[in-house]
Design a protein around this motif. Sequence first.
Motif, PDB file in Angstrom:
ATOM      1  N   ALA A 308      83.537  16.358 -72.063  1.00 27.67           N
ATOM      2  CA  ALA A 308      84.261  17.481 -71.587  1.00 27.67           C
ATOM      3  C   ALA A 308      85.775  17.342 -72.361  1.00 27.67           C
ATOM      4  N   THR A 309      86.373  18.311 -72.526  1.00 26.68           N
ATOM      5  CA  THR A 309      87.889  18.347 -73.036  1.00 26.68           C
ATOM      6  C   THR A 309      88.794  18.543 -71.838  1.00 26.68           C
ATOM      7  N   GLY A 352      92.612  17.040 -61.151  1.00 30.57           N
ATOM      8  CA  GLY A 352      91.682  16.253 -62.148  1.00 30.57           C
ATOM      9  C   GLY A 352      92.367  14.789 -61.673  1.00 30.57           C
ATOM     10  N   PRO A 353      91.646  13.770 -62.464  1.00 27.57           N
ATOM     11  CA  PRO A 353      92.299  12.480 -62.305  1.00 27.57           C
ATOM     12  C   PRO A 353      93.844  12.187 -62.883  1.00 27.57           C
ATOM     13  N   LYS A 370      86.621  15.500 -59.172  1.00 23.42           N
ATOM     14  CA  LYS A 370      85.382  14.694 -59.013  1.00 23.42           C
ATOM     15  C   LYS A 370      84.509  14.844 -60.352  1.00 23.42           C
ATOM     16  N   ASP A 371      83.981  15.958 -60.633  1.00 27.47           N
ATOM     17  CA  ASP A 371      83.157  16.142 -61.681  1.00 27.47           C
ATOM     18  C   ASP A 371      83.962  15.629 -62.904  1.00 27.47           C
ATOM     19  N   LEU A 376      85.286  11.180 -67.145  1.00 28.86           N
ATOM     20  CA  LEU A 376      86.397  10.225 -67.598  1.00 28.86           C
ATOM     21  C   LEU A 376      85.593   8.772 -67.413  1.00 28.86           C
ATOM     22  N   ASP A 377      84.888   8.399 -66.445  1.00 36.77           N
ATOM     23  CA  ASP A 377      84.429   7.309 -66.173  1.00 36.77           C
ATOM     24  C   ASP A 377      83.478   6.881 -67.207  1.00 36.77           C
TER      25      ASP A 377
END
Length: 433
Positions: A308-309, A352-353, A370-371, A376-377
Motif C-alpha cells: 500500500a501507498t 492511520g499509524p 488498523k488495515d 506497515l507491520d
Amino acid sequence: MKTSHRMLAAGLAVLTTAALTSCGSDSGTAADGTVTLSFLIDNGASTTARAKGLAGAFMQANPKIKIETETRPGGTEGDNLIKTRLSTGEMSDVFWYNSGSLLQALNPAQTMVDLTGDPVLADVQKEYLPAVTQGGRVYGVPSGSMSGGGILYNRKVYERLGLQVPKTWAEFMANNDKVKAAGITPVISTFKDTWTSQLLLLSDYYNVQAAVPAFAQDYTANKAKFATTPAARAGFDHLAEVHAKGYQNDGFGSATAEQGMKMLVEGKGAHYAMTSSQIPPLVATMPQAATDIGFFGVPGADAAKNGATVWEPPGVYIAKTTDHLDAAKKFLAFIASPAGTDAISKAVQPAGPFRINGAKLPDNAIQAAKDLQAYLDKGATASALEFVSPVKGPSLEQITVAVGSGLTPPAEGAAQYDKDVDKQAKQLGLPGW
C-alpha cells in the motif's frame, strides 16, 4: 486534500490571532521567565483540533512555555502567506506545513532551523525523514498520523457478496463485476472535486516502486517517464479501464467527495479510490464509517508483492528567525513523542499509524487505520511519490479527469503529464531538466 477558532485547553488559554506580527521580539519572554511561542497552523477543522490537543497537553507539562496559536487560510492563499512571512523574516516561531514536494518551494536551507541529528528526532521513524529533507538536511517532525492511499471499501457489501480483499488488479476487477451484478456501484468517482480523480493513479505508487525501485530517483533526474515506464503508466490504464467497464456511478462528473464518501458508507458504492484521512471527519455524523469502511492498497500485477501507498503526515518546522530556539525544540520534541501522539489521538481519530517509535493506535481506532497498520507491520508500504520526489505537475487532476472520463486515452494522458512536470521541474531548477 478548513474555519477560524478559539482554542481552550484545561484552563490554559491558547490564543488565536490573525495578526501577522514578527516573532523576533523580546515580548516573547515575560518577567517571570515564561516564554510564549507563536504557532502558525492552517484553519482546517482537523488541524485546529490536533493543534489544540498538542498545545494543551504540552503547556500542562511545561507551564513556563505558552503556545499562542494563529491560523492561516488553506490552499494557494495559505501557501503564499507562508512564503511571504518566511521571506520577510516575520514567520511564527513554529509552523505547521506540508511535507514532501511542497517543502522545497519554501527554500528551507535559508528559512528553517536545520534539525539534522538533533535529539528532537529521537523518536521519529527513519522512513518519515525523506518527507522533510531537502539537500540532505532534515527540517521537520511529523504532526500527526499517516494515511493510507488506496481503495476504501464497504466491508458489509463485501460480507454480503462473499468477496475477499483483492491482492491483484485482476482480482479487483473480478470483484467489481460481482458488485455490478448485485446492482451496486463498483467504483465511486467524484470528478467535480477534480483532486479526487488523481487518487487511483497516485495510490498505485507502491506498485511502481516494487517494480522499478529507482523510479523516484530517475524520475527526479529526468531519466524516467510515466509514458515510457509500464509500471508507472499502469495508473492511467487503470483509470481508463474502470471507465470502459462502466463501473462508475451515474453522474460521476458532477459528484463531490462528500457525496462519494456518503455513497460508500451507505453501501450504495463498494469502492472509492481515496485516502483514509477522509474517514475520521465522518465519524461524528456517520459513526458506522469507523467500522464499516476498510482499506486496501491498489492491487498490482503480482500478489506476492502486494502492498500500500501511504501519505506521510504534515511537518512542524522552526523558523530561523525565532528568538526562542530551545523552547521551540522542546515543543517539537513533544510533538514527535508518544505523549504527543496520544494528545493528537484524544483530539482527532487518527487516519492511520504514527511515524513515531512507541506510538500506538488507540483501541477505538477506525478500521481503515488498523488495515493500514497491517501493511506497515509486514513492511509493505511506500510513501507516495510526492514525498520522495519534488516533481509533481500542476495539471495532473485535469489530466486524470479526462482519462477517467474516457476523453483521453491513457497513453496520451501519461505523455501529457510528462510534459506537465517538465515545466515545474525547470522552475525548481532541478538538475537534468
